[in-house]
Motif scaffolding. Sequence first.
Motif, PDB file in Angstrom:
ATOM      1  N   GLU A 175     -13.710 -33.088  15.114  1.00  0.00           N
ATOM      2  CA  GLU A 175     -12.574 -33.592  15.882  1.00  0.00           C
ATOM      3  C   GLU A 175     -13.037 -34.266  17.171  1.00  0.00           C
ATOM      4  O   GLU A 175     -12.506 -35.311  17.564  1.00  0.00           O
ATOM      5  CB  GLU A 175     -11.615 -32.443  16.216  1.00  0.00           C
ATOM      6  CG  GLU A 175     -10.836 -31.910  15.021  1.00  0.00           C
ATOM      7  CD  GLU A 175      -9.959 -32.969  14.392  1.00  0.00           C
ATOM      8  OE1 GLU A 175      -9.345 -33.755  15.144  1.00  0.00           O
ATOM      9  OE2 GLU A 175      -9.890 -33.022  13.142  1.00  0.00           O
ATOM     10  N   GLU A 176     -14.037 -33.684  17.821  1.00  0.00           N
ATOM     11  CA  GLU A 176     -14.551 -34.278  19.052  1.00  0.00           C
ATOM     12  C   GLU A 176     -15.191 -35.630  18.780  1.00  0.00           C
ATOM     13  O   GLU A 176     -15.073 -36.562  19.581  1.00  0.00           O
ATOM     14  CB  GLU A 176     -15.557 -33.330  19.711  1.00  0.00           C
ATOM     15  CG  GLU A 176     -14.918 -32.117  20.363  1.00  0.00           C
ATOM     16  CD  GLU A 176     -15.932 -31.239  21.059  1.00  0.00           C
ATOM     17  OE1 GLU A 176     -17.158 -31.525  20.931  1.00  0.00           O
ATOM     18  OE2 GLU A 176     -15.530 -30.267  21.722  1.00  0.00           O
ATOM     19  N   SER A 177     -15.879 -35.744  17.649  1.00  0.00           N
ATOM     20  CA  SER A 177     -16.516 -37.024  17.328  1.00  0.00           C
ATOM     21  C   SER A 177     -15.466 -38.094  17.008  1.00  0.00           C
ATOM     22  O   SER A 177     -15.670 -39.271  17.280  1.00  0.00           O
ATOM     23  CB  SER A 177     -17.469 -36.852  16.138  1.00  0.00           C
ATOM     24  OG  SER A 177     -16.760 -36.495  14.965  1.00  0.00           O
ATOM     25  N   LYS A 178     -14.312 -37.663  16.442  1.00  0.00           N
ATOM     26  CA  LYS A 178     -13.232 -38.618  16.176  1.00  0.00           C
ATOM     27  C   LYS A 178     -12.576 -39.083  17.474  1.00  0.00           C
ATOM     28  O   LYS A 178     -12.241 -40.250  17.636  1.00  0.00           O
ATOM     29  CB  LYS A 178     -12.170 -37.975  15.276  1.00  0.00           C
ATOM     30  CG  LYS A 178     -12.632 -37.739  13.847  1.00  0.00           C
ATOM     31  CD  LYS A 178     -11.520 -37.071  13.054  1.00  0.00           C
ATOM     32  CE  LYS A 178     -11.970 -36.791  11.625  1.00  0.00           C
ATOM     33  NZ  LYS A 178     -10.906 -36.083  10.852  1.00  0.00           N
ATOM     34  N   ASP A 179     -12.390 -38.135  18.389  1.00  0.00           N
ATOM     35  CA  ASP A 179     -11.736 -38.456  19.658  1.00  0.00           C
ATOM     36  C   ASP A 179     -12.622 -39.272  20.584  1.00  0.00           C
ATOM     37  O   ASP A 179     -12.142 -40.029  21.424  1.00  0.00           O
ATOM     38  CB  ASP A 179     -11.326 -37.160  20.380  1.00  0.00           C
ATOM     39  CG  ASP A 179     -10.260 -36.404  19.608  1.00  0.00           C
ATOM     40  OD1 ASP A 179      -9.577 -37.039  18.787  1.00  0.00           O
ATOM     41  OD2 ASP A 179     -10.131 -35.182  19.828  1.00  0.00           O
ATOM     42  N   ASP A 180     -13.936 -39.142  20.426  1.00  0.00           N
ATOM     43  CA  ASP A 180     -14.863 -39.819  21.339  1.00  0.00           C
ATOM     44  C   ASP A 180     -16.001 -40.453  20.545  1.00  0.00           C
ATOM     45  O   ASP A 180     -17.141 -40.035  20.636  1.00  0.00           O
ATOM     46  CB  ASP A 180     -15.410 -38.810  22.351  1.00  0.00           C
ATOM     47  CG  ASP A 180     -16.234 -39.483  23.433  1.00  0.00           C
ATOM     48  OD1 ASP A 180     -16.047 -40.692  23.631  1.00  0.00           O
ATOM     49  OD2 ASP A 180     -17.066 -38.803  24.058  1.00  0.00           O
TER      50      ASP A 180
END
Length: 422
Positions: free
Chosen positions: A374-379
Amino acid sequence: MATKGRNPILLPLVVLSLFAIASAEVFFEELFEDGWENRWVKSDWKKDEKLAGEWNYTSGKWNGDPEDKGIQTSEDYRFYAISAEFPEFSNKDKTLVFQFSVKHEQKLDCGGGYMKLLSGEIDQKKFGGDTPYSIMFGPDICGYSTKKVHAILTYNETNHLIKKDVPCETDQLTHVYTFILRPDATYSILIDNVEKQSGSLYSDWSILPPKKIKDPEAKKPEDWDDKEYIPDPEDKKPEGYDDIPKEISDPDAKKPEDWDDEEDGEWTPPTIPNPEYKGPWTQKKIKNPNYKGKWKAPMIDNPDFKDDPDIYVFPKLKYVGVELWQVKSGTLFDNVLICDDPEYAKKLAEETWGKQKDAEKAAFDEAEKKREEEESKDDPVDSDAEDKDDGADAEGDDDDAEDKSDKQDDVDSVDEDVHDEL
């Protein structure tokens, strides 16, 4: 999930171990099953200041059994206080076992995970940081310096901290902490059923004055030689040692052919470190043949020492509680046990934490994987950076192809100037 009801009859192969369990005296056991709210009292401590934190009844974000629940701190920057009462007892002539499990889901950076045993009569609605306690035990974490297991014992209304360092667990999984206090005044501290520290109340706490002290009247004899090494009287400084220069003229240096003494002055060769120079001379050291060792004052009986055979006794234990401050909430307590049998405590830990630890670890790993995704998708830093670089190159190429203009966007102009220089 372990239950309080156990049948000691059905399995012949474990008759002996079940007999040991049946013989254990359990003073308090809380698995936080249905009805736990009737056994615990939430304190009003810090409520008027709006700093009293709320407890959640939950199995946590990751667990080995979603039906196995405990109580979890739920609000950041809050004080927490909750307690339960049990029939008053004394541990005189008994082994005292205090055990519970704790999980820091919030990746705790500063806060406690300890519990307390209290004696006598207290107002549970006012239970807080100033309430006297008998034993405080459990993990405490704050920054890089504090990551230890507290073991604080109260004697004559004074709190005494353990003098030994016992590191605690710092991950985000459940761990079981066990404190065992025996009638011979010895103790053990276990984490996940593994002994991490043991010793005696006499040596590992400053509860009583020491039995032995250094003789205050003793003085080091005048002829006592405590120099382990002395200068070697046979070692003499070589003649001319101090005349050896630190630097010498470079023998390989040659006067430049275009050197003009009249214009450039008299040529002198550059200097280099002198390989013969060994630094200031120091006399060699040898073992002192008269060395007697470091002098120590002899030990004598301490006249202030008075033994207390009941040093381990807490005569009116009656409450167990959690009282702590948390900057980041998320600490979950479960499976609280007070008994007189270490084997019973060990089996309870295995039936709860032991059976669930692998599934909990797998659930945690899966939660971490999803969080990272999720963090890689958001950033998406890498992909965005690549797209920007491609666009900048294309724009720079177009501008260069059109008119070689120096007037471009800031990033493009810097890139273009670099390419021009190359």
